[in-house]
Design a protein around this motif. Structure first.
Motif, short mmCIF file in Angstrom:
data_model
loop_
_atom_site.label_atom_id
_atom_site.label_comp_id
_atom_site.label_asym_id
_atom_site.label_seq_id
_atom_site.Cartn_x
_atom_site.Cartn_y
_atom_site.Cartn_z
N TRP A 44 -22.82 45.21 28.45
CA TRP A 44 -21.88 44.21 27.94
C TRP A 44 -21.57 43.19 29.02
CZ3 TRP A 44 -20.17 43.12 23.19
CH2 TRP A 44 -19.11 42.22 23.07
N ALA A 47 -24.45 40.89 29.46
CA ALA A 47 -24.56 39.94 28.35
C ALA A 47 -23.52 38.82 28.47
CB ALA A 47 -24.42 40.66 27.02
N VAL A 48 -22.28 39.19 28.82
CA VAL A 48 -21.21 38.19 28.98
C VAL A 48 -21.55 37.25 30.13
CG1 VAL A 48 -18.80 37.90 29.66
CG2 VAL A 48 -19.40 39.58 27.93
N LYS A 51 -24.27 34.90 28.99
CA LYS A 51 -23.71 33.91 28.06
C LYS A 51 -22.92 32.85 28.82
CE LYS A 51 -22.74 32.44 23.93
NZ LYS A 51 -23.71 31.65 23.21
N ASP A 52 -22.12 33.26 29.79
CA ASP A 52 -21.36 32.31 30.60
C ASP A 52 -22.29 31.37 31.36
OD1 ASP A 52 -19.01 33.40 29.70
OD2 ASP A 52 -18.64 34.61 31.51
N GLU A 54 -25.30 30.55 30.49
CA GLU A 54 -25.92 29.67 29.50
C GLU A 54 -24.96 28.55 29.09
OE1 GLU A 54 -28.94 28.36 26.85
OE2 GLU A 54 -28.95 29.64 28.62
N ASN A 55 -23.67 28.89 28.90
CA ASN A 55 -22.67 27.88 28.55
C ASN A 55 -22.51 26.86 29.67
OD1 ASN A 55 -22.17 29.01 26.07
ND2 ASN A 55 -20.35 30.11 26.70
#
Length: 199
Positions: A44, A47-48, A51-52, A54-55
């Motif tokens: 997790w 993944a977070v 994602k951060d 990528e943002n």
């Protein structure tokens, strides 16, 4: 009886270790659950973090694209203004003066007709610059019930006229109108260029 006792044994002798104390099923299940929770949490978190990242990357690309787009818009606006400037100059120095000169007499007659509505019994007078009287007289229709006086005055410049119907007066000044149009165009281009430089 076998002859195994006569033959030499080359195999490894394995020592038998003492048996470990028995572990309960509950302890094994607890360890499995703890391992699962640790693995799930680590996945997790990965993944977070992904994602951060990528943002952050998308936000940086979007900001860069918006800056490029803004610069391109300002550049296009500046080029458009630069290309329109000569056209505006030709328009205000040649096209509009010629068009106004050609329609000057018609404009005077239209303005006089508008002023005469409801005042048909009042005296009508048109004052124009020297040399424009004959052209204006030729455009006057016969429909006016009161004769229209057309006179020339050396004080007036070409494209300038004074109209009067009874006590109502009106001034037509093509030069002032052209100057106003030129000032408006110059103000527009000045402010548009200023805005494009400072965003």
């Amino acid at each position: 009886m076998t002859i195994a006792h006569l033959l030499e044994d080359f195999g490894m002798k394995t020592l038998v270790e003492p048996a470990a104390p028995a572990v309960s099923e509950e302890l094994i299940e607890e360890q499995r659950l703890a391992s699962f929770e640790n693995g799930y949490s680590a996945g997790w978190d990965d993944a977070v973090a992904a994602k951060d990242q990528e943002n952050i990357r998308i936000s940086a690309e979007l900001a860069s694209s918006l800056e490029d787009l803004n610069f391109t818009y300002q550049e296009a606006q500046s080029q458009l203004l630069d290309s329109l400037d000569p056209m505006f100059k030709v328009l205000t120095s040649a096209v509009l003066p010629d068009a106004m000169a050609a329609s000057f007499g018609h404009h005077i007659v239209d303005q006089l007709a508008g002023m005469a509505k409801g005042q048909t019994d009042q005296p009508m007078q048109i004052v124009v610059s020297p040399g424009e009287g004959a052209a204006v007289r030729s455009l006057l229709p016969e429909k006016f019930s009161v004769p229209v006086t057309v006179r020339e005055d050396s004080v007036l410049s070409p494209g300038q006229a004074y109209l009067s119907v009874g006590s109502s007066e009106c001034e037509i000044n093509c030069d002032a109108l052209l100057e106003s149009i030129q000032d408006s165009i110059e103000a527009f281009t000045y402010h548009a260029k200023k805005d494009s430089h400072y965003g």
